[in-house]
Design an enzyme around this catalytic site. Sequence first.
Site, mmCIF file in Angstrom:
data_model
loop_
_atom_site.group_PDB
_atom_site.id
_atom_site.type_symbol
_atom_site.label_atom_id
_atom_site.label_comp_id
_atom_site.label_asym_id
_atom_site.label_seq_id
_atom_site.Cartn_x
_atom_site.Cartn_y
_atom_site.Cartn_z
ATOM 1 C CB CYS A 76 -0.928 0.015 1.218
ATOM 2 S SG CYS A 76 -2.372 -1.025 1.024
ATOM 3 C CG HIS A 77 1.672 3.259 -3.497
ATOM 4 N ND1 HIS A 77 0.982 2.188 -4.029
ATOM 5 C CD2 HIS A 77 2.819 3.364 -4.224
ATOM 6 C CE1 HIS A 77 1.681 1.674 -5.036
ATOM 7 N NE2 HIS A 77 2.790 2.367 -5.168
ATOM 8 C CD GLU A 112 -5.193 3.093 1.758
ATOM 9 O OE1 GLU A 112 -3.973 3.144 1.529
ATOM 10 O OE2 GLU A 112 -6.005 2.624 0.926
ATOM 11 C CG ASP A 126 -9.150 -5.365 23.320
ATOM 12 O OD1 ASP A 126 -8.601 -6.395 23.748
ATOM 13 O OD2 ASP A 126 -8.990 -4.235 23.829
#
Length: 313
Positions: A76-77, A112, A126
């Site tokens: 990923c850039h 993203e 969590d």
Amino acid sequence: MKTVLTNGKKINNMVNITSKSNTLRIAIATATVRVSNLETIEAMQQRKVPKGDVFEFARAAGLLGVKKTSDVIPDCHPLPIEFCSITYQIEGLSIIIMVEVHTIYKTGVEVEAMHGASVTALTIYDMLKPIDKAVEIESIRLLKKSGGKTTLQKDEIIFKAAVVVCSDSISEGETTDRSGKAIVTRLEDFGIETTNYEVIPDDFDLIQKRTKLLASKVQLLIFTGGTGLSPRDVTPDAVLPLLEKQIDGIMETARRYGQERMPYAMLSRGLAGTIGKTLVLTLPGSEKGAIETIDAIFPAVLHLFKVMEGKRH
């Protein structure tokens, strides 16, 4: 990520996006977290979960996840995140996470968005596991993406093109053409057939004669060569008086694109416009300059033909 061999060793390279142009890219991803009872949902809504406000903690984590995607996913850039929204919807025992990401860049933001959705879901998981041992993440998926060339639909018009190389040296056989043939190949990628390909000298009158003739036969007429500042560079001078409508924005875009890649693109005098329903473009004579111009304006420039037919933008 591409794998290449160097001295027998495999080396992974990021995908090269330098030829792409910045466009608005949008992606929307979703993730679903399912709990086992309504008491867990009520605890979240009433902000009574021992670890804190689940919605706000998870939203903050998701934002970081979106911004840090390139740090944890190798191919990923790094890119600017110009907008990110994380919202929730509760349906029964399911918490549906929606992540929307915007950028103006050369590559999309779907990973993203999905990464942000997954981090948000993991944070919820969590924070809830101390009060609900059966909580689980059900799905993470991309809902929508837009922007870039892949979202531009191919036009229904059947395009035919003519490519004319303007060069004294090539017409006299002293050098060989590379830019014109490269343009023909690139046009094929957009489903455009080149029905006329020819090489002519840098002659003002001849260029005008070929322009008048070919503009009546094809929908796209491309000249390559003669757009510079040498005494024999006369292509734009010959074509300009024949244009019925000049479209400055096309070559403004091409020069801006080229200037980001080499310092002399600003010296090109290339122009664009229409003669009847034919689009005429004058491109640089170098192979690199010609291809960069095609990369800069295609396929978006083809929308012009829909507009000329009276269709809405």
